[in-house]
Design a protein around this motif. Structure first.
Motif, PDB file in Angstrom:
ATOM      1  N   PRO A 145       0.827  -1.209   0.000  1.00 22.91           N
ATOM      2  CA  PRO A 145       0.000   0.000   0.000  1.00 22.91           C
ATOM      3  C   PRO A 145       0.867   1.267   0.000  1.00 22.91           C
ATOM      4  O   PRO A 145       0.578   2.214  -0.735  1.00 22.91           O
ATOM      5  CB  PRO A 145      -0.816  -0.122   1.280  1.00 22.91           C
ATOM      6  N   LEU A 146       1.941   1.284   0.798  1.00 23.09           N
ATOM      7  CA  LEU A 146       2.814   2.457   0.790  1.00 23.09           C
ATOM      8  C   LEU A 146       3.254   2.795  -0.626  1.00 23.09           C
ATOM      9  O   LEU A 146       3.342   3.954  -1.021  1.00 23.09           O
ATOM     10  CB  LEU A 146       4.051   2.230   1.665  1.00 23.09           C
ATOM     11  N   GLY A 147       3.539   1.758  -1.413  1.00 22.94           N
ATOM     12  CA  GLY A 147       3.965   1.961  -2.792  1.00 22.94           C
ATOM     13  C   GLY A 147       2.883   2.663  -3.611  1.00 22.94           C
ATOM     14  O   GLY A 147       3.171   3.571  -4.382  1.00 22.94           O
ATOM     15  N   PHE A 148       1.639   2.234  -3.415  1.00 26.20           N
ATOM     16  CA  PHE A 148       0.552   2.897  -4.152  1.00 26.20           C
ATOM     17  C   PHE A 148       0.314   4.311  -3.646  1.00 26.20           C
ATOM     18  O   PHE A 148      -0.012   5.200  -4.424  1.00 26.20           O
ATOM     19  CB  PHE A 148      -0.734   2.060  -4.064  1.00 26.20           C
ATOM     20  N   TYR A 149       0.487   4.521  -2.336  1.00 33.29           N
ATOM     21  CA  TYR A 149       0.338   5.887  -1.831  1.00 33.29           C
ATOM     22  C   TYR A 149       1.419   6.775  -2.447  1.00 33.29           C
ATOM     23  O   TYR A 149       1.179   7.931  -2.770  1.00 33.29           O
ATOM     24  CB  TYR A 149       0.454   5.944  -0.291  1.00 33.29           C
ATOM     25  N   HIS A 150       2.619   6.208  -2.599  1.00 33.06           N
ATOM     26  CA  HIS A 150       3.693   6.977  -3.210  1.00 33.06           C
ATOM     27  C   HIS A 150       3.340   7.305  -4.661  1.00 33.06           C
ATOM     28  O   HIS A 150       3.508   8.430  -5.115  1.00 33.06           O
ATOM     29  CB  HIS A 150       5.010   6.212  -3.135  1.00 33.06           C
ATOM     30  N   LEU A 181      13.805   5.708   2.021  1.00 29.22           N
ATOM     31  CA  LEU A 181      13.594   5.337   0.625  1.00 29.22           C
ATOM     32  C   LEU A 181      14.389   4.079   0.274  1.00 29.22           C
ATOM     33  O   LEU A 181      13.868   3.141  -0.319  1.00 29.22           O
ATOM     34  CB  LEU A 181      13.984   6.496  -0.293  1.00 29.22           C
ATOM     35  N   TYR A 182      15.668   4.062   0.691  1.00 34.58           N
ATOM     36  CA  TYR A 182      16.473   2.907   0.320  1.00 34.58           C
ATOM     37  C   TYR A 182      16.045   1.652   1.064  1.00 34.58           C
ATOM     38  O   TYR A 182      16.165   0.542   0.573  1.00 34.58           O
ATOM     39  CB  TYR A 182      17.957   3.229   0.458  1.00 34.58           C
ATOM     40  N   GLU A 183      15.471   1.863   2.261  1.00 33.19           N
ATOM     41  CA  GLU A 183      14.952   0.730   3.013  1.00 33.19           C
ATOM     42  C   GLU A 183      13.737   0.115   2.305  1.00 33.19           C
ATOM     43  O   GLU A 183      13.561  -1.087   2.286  1.00 33.19           O
ATOM     44  CB  GLU A 183      14.474   1.261   4.362  1.00 33.19           C
ATOM     45  N   ARG A 184      12.895   0.975   1.722  1.00 32.64           N
ATOM     46  CA  ARG A 184      11.603   0.488   1.245  1.00 32.64           C
ATOM     47  C   ARG A 184      11.414   0.615  -0.264  1.00 32.64           C
ATOM     48  O   ARG A 184      10.299   0.525  -0.762  1.00 32.64           O
ATOM     49  CB  ARG A 184      10.494   1.236   1.995  1.00 32.64           C
ATOM     50  N   GLU A 185      12.521   0.809  -0.957  1.00 38.48           N
ATOM     51  CA  GLU A 185      12.469   1.061  -2.388  1.00 38.48           C
ATOM     52  C   GLU A 185      11.671   0.010  -3.158  1.00 38.48           C
ATOM     53  O   GLU A 185      10.900   0.335  -4.069  1.00 38.48           O
ATOM     54  CB  GLU A 185      13.898   1.118  -2.929  1.00 38.48           C
ATOM     55  N   ALA A 186      11.839  -1.252  -2.760  1.00 35.96           N
ATOM     56  CA  ALA A 186      11.198  -2.331  -3.524  1.00 35.96           C
ATOM     57  C   ALA A 186       9.676  -2.264  -3.468  1.00 35.96           C
ATOM     58  O   ALA A 186       8.987  -2.773  -4.341  1.00 35.96           O
ATOM     59  CB  ALA A 186      11.682  -3.679  -2.994  1.00 35.96           C
ATOM     60  N   GLU A 187       9.159  -1.608  -2.417  1.00 34.17           N
ATOM     61  CA  GLU A 187       7.704  -1.535  -2.273  1.00 34.17           C
ATOM     62  C   GLU A 187       7.072  -0.521  -3.214  1.00 34.17           C
ATOM     63  O   GLU A 187       5.862  -0.494  -3.385  1.00 34.17           O
ATOM     64  CB  GLU A 187       7.343  -1.123  -0.841  1.00 34.17           C
ATOM     65  N   SER A 236       9.553  13.974  -1.240  1.00 29.95           N
ATOM     66  CA  SER A 236       8.335  14.623  -0.738  1.00 29.95           C
ATOM     67  C   SER A 236       7.149  13.685  -0.877  1.00 29.95           C
ATOM     68  O   SER A 236       6.282  13.608  -0.008  1.00 29.95           O
ATOM     69  CB  SER A 236       8.016  15.887  -1.537  1.00 29.95           C
ATOM     70  N   ALA A 237       7.130  12.961  -1.994  1.00 28.37           N
ATOM     71  CA  ALA A 237       6.039  12.009  -2.205  1.00 28.37           C
ATOM     72  C   ALA A 237       6.113  10.904  -1.153  1.00 28.37           C
ATOM     73  O   ALA A 237       5.087  10.428  -0.659  1.00 28.37           O
ATOM     74  CB  ALA A 237       6.114  11.408  -3.610  1.00 28.37           C
ATOM     75  N   LEU A 238       7.327  10.526  -0.788  1.00 28.66           N
ATOM     76  CA  LEU A 238       7.476   9.473   0.229  1.00 28.66           C
ATOM     77  C   LEU A 238       6.979   9.978   1.578  1.00 28.66           C
ATOM     78  O   LEU A 238       6.296   9.265   2.313  1.00 28.66           O
ATOM     79  CB  LEU A 238       8.943   9.037   0.325  1.00 28.66           C
ATOM     80  N   LYS A 239       7.309  11.226   1.881  1.00 26.08           N
ATOM     81  CA  LYS A 239       6.840  11.789   3.143  1.00 26.08           C
ATOM     82  C   LYS A 239       5.303  11.797   3.160  1.00 26.08           C
ATOM     83  O   LYS A 239       4.680  11.420   4.147  1.00 26.08           O
ATOM     84  CB  LYS A 239       7.390  13.215   3.294  1.00 26.08           C
TER      85      LYS A 239
END
Ligand code: ADP
Length: 727
Positions: free
Chosen positions: A525-530, A555-561, A580-583
């Motif tokens: 879901p985080l990936g879709f929110y991004h 970002l580097y921790e969760r890049e694959a998502e 900013s999108a990640l935040k």
């Protein structure tokens, strides 16, 4: 002119106006009537704030309804739609029905067809037209409130194109455009083929000036002493002076944080002058404010209100804003500190207006920019309550002697700027060109250019060929992304049609489609929110100091998502945008992990109104992503749908079913779940005392929730809540 002399209105309306205390038309209103506003004539009314523009629009709409037509009122802000609609509802006794169109962009067309007056934002109207709402053809009158906002780079083009489109579609459509005083009202009138009322008449005398040193320097050349005490700000001195004269002050500042800060400080000035009775009444308002929500903002507001001051900005919940407005009108709260965006449309006159900040941060340039003369004059216009104050006074403040002269030149003596169309900007054209093609308005390049010729831009430009050149660029972009085809003529593709109906910027759609194609089993879901947060349709959260490092690491921790490829750290702008999108995406994640609103507000430095704004936008964009994924037959549809629902309800996955029951919501769903009621069907068959206990003994709520879940016998008579169920 007396209101009883008005003709062409539904029976009883003039008498009703009289009973409201409107006996005589204000001069600009009388002029509007003379120019035929009640006989279907188009009109531009360029008149100062608070000089009765709304009544001009009401007369036009009532006359249209009397002729058997429908009327549309376009508001500049969603927050104002409800307020305007309730104002028009006072005419319901005369057979008129009012509908408000907000919320979902696609729906709503049919429900509205039964109303005589429809209130909506220009985005909403644009979307209804795109979706083929049939009532558009029954329109006789359209009102554009605050039409000078066509000058706004972000939202102006939609208003401009919407008006052009309605006028092209409905022949002889009466267009009533209300504007603050601007430099070129005649051009607006020429664009809309309208009569013009251009007036600077005001119902109450306005004195303007600048406070510098120990005195107020006024526009008539006089100076009045207004001493500032040691340790006191100039604004505080003005508020104190106004109170001394038993008046209220409206203070305009440039940010939400400043509004809150100033309200806190000014509360200590007001508080000194309060009587015991006033304190009691203010304490009651403060309690109502606390009852709305238990956030930090709510508490800050309540404690300022207890001491007679308040703040007002778009980050506040609607209920909070209304409580503040009412308490200010009732003269309980004597000082309101507001940001300009919201205060422009809200009718809260005060004896004195202080424009404390005449500069604001500009996201596009990254620096401070002076406000437009037009905006400052609109704030000035809130000074003075007709019939109540002897006059209104509007002041700027400066602590610099050279600034004194400068401010007079810049704002006191200056005329407002002319309104300029912003349509030729590419993002604006992108979405409107696609819509114009998709709705069949234009089937060839020539027809498209012909339609664009009916816009204010065409009226104003003397740069031949510029609009055609940008239009061609835009067509090429839409073609390259598979939204239009340009063989012999212009045609929208299936995807193009969908994008236009979904009301997303084609660039957002292109980004989403690209990402959706790359989504795989690792996407969360985080990936879709991004994905939705990085589109131009989402206002991302800013990165504050320290955020760059923090979110780079994350970002580097969760890049694959995250679907799509991370831009290189060397391409500054793009990488920053990605962060900013990640935040923004982590805010969504916190919301769907059921974190308290208060905690989220604190963590991201935003107000509760912002959290709702962001999650609503995300829900809408995820809905669009879901439809696009469906259209393109992609496997991720389900995953996107779940992500959308989680944002909608603000819950973890296990609560999706339960939180979807009407009246349940995220907090109650969690309490029910903890009490062992885990989904809708369990709720339907649940033990009533367990439910009542989980809902903290609220019988009415428990009954309606059970009924909504389909419980055969939801009555709570005789049931006592199971205290063990209360989490
Ligand atoms: P604007 O839209 O120009 O900012 P409004 O329409 O909100 O101003 O009008 C400001 C106030 O003046 C409202 O409270 C309205 O009821 C009142 N008003 C309008 N016309 C008249 C009139 N002819 N006589 C008395 N009061 C009026």
């Amino acid at each position: 002119m007396k209101v009883t002399e008005l003709t062409g209105l539904p029976d009883g309306v003039p008498e009703h106006l009289e009973s409201e205390g409107i006996e005589e038309l204000y001069p600009p209103q009388a002029e509007a009537v003379e120019r035929g506003v009640t006989e279907g004539e188009s009109l531009v009314a360029s008149v100062p704030t608070a000089s009765g523009k709304t009544l001009i629009a009401e007369l036009a709409m009532l006359a249209a309804i009397e002729r058997g037509e429908k009327a549309l009122y376009i508001v500049p802000l969603r927050a104002l739609a409800g307020e305007k609609a309730s104002a028009f509802e006072r005419f319901e006794a005369f057979g008129l029905s009012v509908g408000v169109s907000t919320g979902n962009y696609e729906s709503d067309g049919e429900r509205l067809a039964n109303n005589d007056v429809i209130v909506a934002t220009s985005e909403k109207v644009d979307s209804l037209v795109r979706n083929g709402a049939a009532w558009v053809d029954q329109l006789g009158c359209v009102v554009a409130d605050e039409v000078h906002l066509v000058d706004d780079a972000h939202r102006g083009p939609t208003l401009e194109v919407t008006l052009a489109k309605l006028r092209a579609r409905v022949s002889d459509l009466q267009t009533v455009a209300l504007s603050a005083t601007v430099g070129n009202a005649d051009e607006l009138a020429a664009w809309l083929d309208a009569e013009l009322v251009d007036s600077d008449w005001r119902p109450i005398e306005l004195r303007t000036g600048v406070h510098y040193g120990q005195a107020l320097h006024l526009d008539d050349g006089t100076t009045r002493e207004l001493p500032v005490e040691r340790g006191e700000s100039q604004t505080a001195a003005i508020v104190r002076d106004t109170l001394h004269d038993d008046g209220s002050t409206l203070v305009f500042v440039n940010s939400r944080r400043n509004a809150e800060g100033a309200a806190k400080r000014l509360a200590s000035v007001v508080s000194k002058q309060l009587t015991d009775d006033q304190r009691v009444e203010l304490a009651e308002v403060a309690e109502e404010i606390r009852a709305v929500s238990d956030t930090e903002t709510s508490e800050t507001l309540a404690s300022a209100v207890e001491r007679g001051a308040a703040f007002h900005h778009a980050g506040l919940a609607k209920e909070h804003r209304e409580l503040v407005e009412d308490a200010f009108r009732d003269r309980l709260v004597r000082t309101v500190c507001a940001t300009p965006t919201l205060a422009a449309g809200v009718n809260t006159p005060a004896r004195r207006v202080v424009v404390r900040d005449w500069q604001r941060y500009d996201g596009d340039t990254g620096g401070m920019q002076p406000l437009d003369v037009l905006e400052v004059h609109q704030m000035f216009g809130r000074a003075g309550r007709p019939g109540l104050d002897p006059y209104g006074e509007a002041v700027l403040v400066t602590d610099d002697h050279d600034g004194l002269e400068g401010l007079f030149e810049k704002y006191i003596y200056a005329d407002p700027e002319p309104v300029r169309s912003k349509l030729a900007a590419e993002p604006a054209l992108r979405t409107h060109v696609l819509a114009t093609v998709a709705t069949g308005f234009a089937t060839t390049r020539e027809e498209l250019l012909d339609f664009l010729d009916g816009t204010l831009y065409a009226e104003q430009t003397d740069e031949a060929g510029r609009l055609a050149a940008v239009t061609d660029d835009v067509l090429a972009y839409l073609d390259a992304n598979g939204f239009v085809e340009r063989d012999d003529g212009l045609r929208a593709t299936e995807t193009g049609h969908l994008v236009s109906r979904l009301y997303v910027d084609p660039m957002s759609a292109a980004e989403m489609i690209h990402g959706l194609r790359e989504a795989d089993a690792e996407t969360t879901p985080l990936g879709f929110y991004h994905l939705v947060s990085r589109t131009p349709d989402m206002y991302e959260l800013y990165l504050r100091s320290g955020d760059r490092e923090k979110y780079t690491e994350l970002l580097y921790e969760r890049e694959a998502e995250i679907p799509g490829s991370t831009p290189s750290e060397f391409s500054e702008g793009e990488f920053e945008d990605w962060l900013s999108a990640l935040k923004t995406a982590t805010l969504m994640e916190d919301w769907t992990e059921e974190l308290d609103e208060e905690r989220i507000a604190e963590r991201y430095g935003v107000g509760p109104g912002d959290i709702r704004g962001k999650t609503e936008t995300a829900e809408w964009l995820l809905g669009a992503a879901e439809r696009l994924a469906g259209e393109l037959d992609l496997d991720c549809v389900r995953a996107v749908r779940d992500a959308r629902k989680r944002v909608d309800y603000g819950v973890r996955e296990e609560l999706l079913d339960l939180a979807g029951v009407r009246g349940v919501g995220r907090k109650r769903a969690r309490r029910l779940y903890r009490a062992g009621v885990e989904d809708r069907s369990e709720l339907r068959n649940a033990d009533k005392s367990t439910v009542l206990g989980a809902l903290r003994g609220r019988r009415k709520t428990a009954e309606s929730v059970l009924a909504a879940a389909g419980h055969p016998n939801p009555e709570m008579d005789g049931v006592t809540g199971d205290p063990d169920a209360a989490p």
